[in-house]
Design an enzyme around this catalytic site. Structure first.
Site, PDB file in Angstrom:
ATOM      1  N   ARG A   1       0.814  -0.985   0.100  1.00 37.28           N
ATOM      2  CA  ARG A   1       0.111  -0.173   0.064  1.00 37.28           C
ATOM      3  C   ARG A   1       0.763   1.105  -0.078  1.00 37.28           C
ATOM      4  NH1 ARG A   1      -1.730   2.064   4.652  1.00 37.28           N
ATOM      5  NH2 ARG A   1      -2.036   0.386   5.482  1.00 37.28           N
TER       6      ARG A   1
ATOM      7  N   TYR B   1     -15.651  17.746 -16.096  1.00 37.32           N
ATOM      8  CA  TYR B   1     -16.035  16.159 -16.202  1.00 37.32           C
ATOM      9  C   TYR B   1     -17.268  16.091 -15.191  1.00 37.32           C
ATOM     10  CZ  TYR B   1     -15.263  11.334 -15.865  1.00 37.32           C
ATOM     11  OH  TYR B   1     -15.605   9.833 -15.954  1.00 37.32           O
TER      12      TYR B   1
ATOM     13  N   ASP C   1      -6.470  19.539 -15.026  1.00 37.64           N
ATOM     14  CA  ASP C   1      -6.606  17.955 -15.425  1.00 37.64           C
ATOM     15  C   ASP C   1      -6.151  17.754 -16.715  1.00 37.64           C
ATOM     16  OD1 ASP C   1      -7.763  15.497 -16.540  1.00 37.64           O
ATOM     17  OD2 ASP C   1      -9.687  15.604 -15.046  1.00 37.64           O
TER      18      ASP C   1
ATOM     19  N   LYS D   1      -7.203   6.421 -19.445  1.00 39.29           N
ATOM     20  CA  LYS D   1      -7.110   7.078 -20.876  1.00 39.29           C
ATOM     21  C   LYS D   1      -6.127   6.830 -21.811  1.00 39.29           C
ATOM     22  CE  LYS D   1     -11.309   8.116 -19.143  1.00 39.29           C
ATOM     23  NZ  LYS D   1     -11.596   9.213 -18.542  1.00 39.29           N
TER      24      LYS D   1
HETATM   25  C1  LIG Z   1     -12.124   9.871 -17.325  1.00 37.95           C
HETATM   26  C2  LIG Z   1     -11.781  11.134 -16.645  1.00 37.95           C
HETATM   27  C3  LIG Z   1     -11.786  11.213 -15.529  1.00 37.95           C
HETATM   28  C4  LIG Z   1     -11.994  10.255 -14.279  1.00 37.95           C
HETATM   29  O1  LIG Z   1     -11.115   9.299 -14.272  1.00 37.95           O
HETATM   30  P1  LIG Z   1     -11.455   7.777 -13.972  1.00 37.95           P
HETATM   31  O2  LIG Z   1     -10.280   7.045 -14.247  1.00 37.95           O
HETATM   32  O3  LIG Z   1     -12.723   7.201 -14.734  1.00 37.95           O
HETATM   33  O4  LIG Z   1     -11.739   7.710 -12.381  1.00 37.95           O
HETATM   34  C5  LIG Z   1     -11.386  12.744 -14.883  1.00 37.95           C
HETATM   35  N1  LIG Z   1     -11.371  13.408 -15.663  1.00 37.95           N
HETATM   36  C6  LIG Z   1     -11.062  13.556 -17.091  1.00 37.95           C
HETATM   37  C7  LIG Z   1     -10.773  14.721 -18.026  1.00 37.95           C
HETATM   38  C8  LIG Z   1     -11.648  12.339 -17.863  1.00 37.95           C
HETATM   39  O5  LIG Z   1     -11.657  12.182 -18.942  1.00 37.95           O
END
Ligand SMILES: *Cc1c(COP(=O)(O)O)cnc(C)c1O
Length: 380
Positions: free
Chosen positions: A51, A103, A175, A200
């Site tokens: 962890r 988001y 982000d 992603k």
């Molecule tokens: C998918 C996404 C998230 C959330 O991420 P998860 O891995 O699904 O928890 C946050 N910000 C953006 C811009 C995203 O495309």
């Protein structure tokens, strides 16, 4: 030992790691939850308990830190866990500025979880620096940016907004999921925090959920690390391994995906069935110049289109596509298309006729032919 070990003991002892001295070229997956001490009670290196730390996680964290030009990166079990960690690093009573088209899960996280913990926020159009200055409060400690935004692909001037944050003794978080460090390095533009959903583009194959936070400031790093270890939303070793493998081809994938996206955007922009294409790489995008300035190496592989038609017609077109799978998420090697409003629910401000497209690495001629076909079938 005199006594011959029994079956159960042999089963454990005979399967322990005997080959730790060899150096495999491909990183092994370290499933071990714990690490052996030396005879004097010390540890051979940083690894004690998974962890807290784990070789697969460390590799990914060090890699992402270098790629984002940050000093420290902390990996989480999802993008949302990474984003939560940033909010958790604030103190009760703090105020946050969030983009009005953030988001949607982050908006829910703020409204349904963190407001109860006495964080407050305002949702602002982050394309408007004057509005940001007007909305900022003495207790605003964080300005959150998504550039480009989801799903309308609005850009924020990261350099200018980080400056506004700093003048208010606040910090600026970006982000950077949609662009990756291949196309945009927010820390170089003055941001204090970069977050990613590594689900992603880093993962890149739609087979893992993950997130990370990148920072330079030592105090902030200490806070995020503490939250990571103590809240425990850490990624599994196999998930880290998948993300590490994804990073190896990140550059090649996103370069190709971005090239495909620009060509598809140009094709769709001239199609009579399309009302509008939202893509920062198009001259028609209201912030095309900002995109060229701040996203030095490319425009990314996400775009949205507004269809000339009703909600039903829009959804129908998405189902006629053969090479674009109708699914949520983005950033994988395969192209995806999504009627965004249906996912976001009734409070969504996304237009009824908007389809969001994540462009993959397929041949561009096939992708364009697919849209040509789907848009002509709509007449039938
Ligand atoms: C998918 C996404 C998230 C959330 O991420 P998860 O891995 O699904 O928890 C946050 N910000 C953006 C811009 C995203 O495309």
């Amino acid at each position: 030992m005199k006594q011959k070990p029994k079956f159960e003991t042999i089963a454990i002892k005979s399967t322990e790691n005997k080959y730790s001295d060899s150096v495999p070229v491909s990183v092994p997956i370290y499933l071990s939850s714990t690490y052996k001490r030396c005879n004097d009670g010390s540890y051979m290196n940083d690894f004690v308990y998974s962890r807290t730390n784990n070789p697969n996680r460390s590799i990914v964290e060090e890699s992402i830190a270098i790629l984002e030009n940050g000093k420290h990166a902390y990996a989480f079990s999802s993008g949302m866990a990474a984003i939560s960690a940033v909010f958790q690093s604030l103190k009760a009573g703090d105020h946050i500025l969030l983009p009005d088209d953030i988001y949607f899960a982050v908006r829910k996280l703020m409204d349904e979880v963190f407001k109860r913990w006495n964080l407050s926020c305002d949702y602002v159009d982050m394309t408007d620096c004057e509005l940001i200055k007007k909305t900022i409060k003495p207790n605003t400690s964080l300005i959150w940016l998504e550039s480009p935004s989801n799903p309308q692909l609005k850009l924020s001037d990261i350099e200018a907004i980080a400056e506004i944050a700093h003048q208010n003794k606040a910090i600026c978080a970006v982000d950077n999921t949609w662009l990756t460090p291949v196309f945009q390095n927010p820390l170089n533009l003055g941001a204090d925090i970069v977050v990613h959903s590594t689900t992603k583009y880093f993962g890149g194959h739609s087979d893992v959920i993950g997130g990370c936070v990148v920072v330079n400031d030592e105090l902030l790093a200490e806070k995020i690390k503490n939250i990571q270890i103590l809240s425990g939303a850490v990624p599994a070793p196999f998930d880290c391994w998948l993300i590490g493998r994804g990073i190896q081809t990140l550059y090649l994938r996103v370069k190709k995906q971005s090239k495909n996206a620009l060509k598809l955007a140009k094709y769709l922009e001239n199609h009579p069935k399309i009302e509008k294409v939202l893509y920062p790489g198009l001259k028609s995008h209201p912030q095309h110049l900002l995109a060229k300035k701040q996203q030095k190496k490319g425009f990314g592989a996400m775009l949205s289109v507004l269809i000339k038609g009703t909600e039903e017609e829009t959804i129908k077109i998405s189902t006629k596509l053969a090479y674009f799978t109708t699914a949520t998420s983005l950033g994988g090697v395969e192209s995806l298309v999504e009627h965004r409003k249906s996912v976001e629910g009734i409070n969504s401000e996304t237009p009824n006729n908007l389809l969001r497209i994540s462009v993959g690495i397929e041949h561009i001629d096939d992708l364009i032919a697919d849209w040509e076909n789907a848009l002509s079938m709509n007449n039938e």
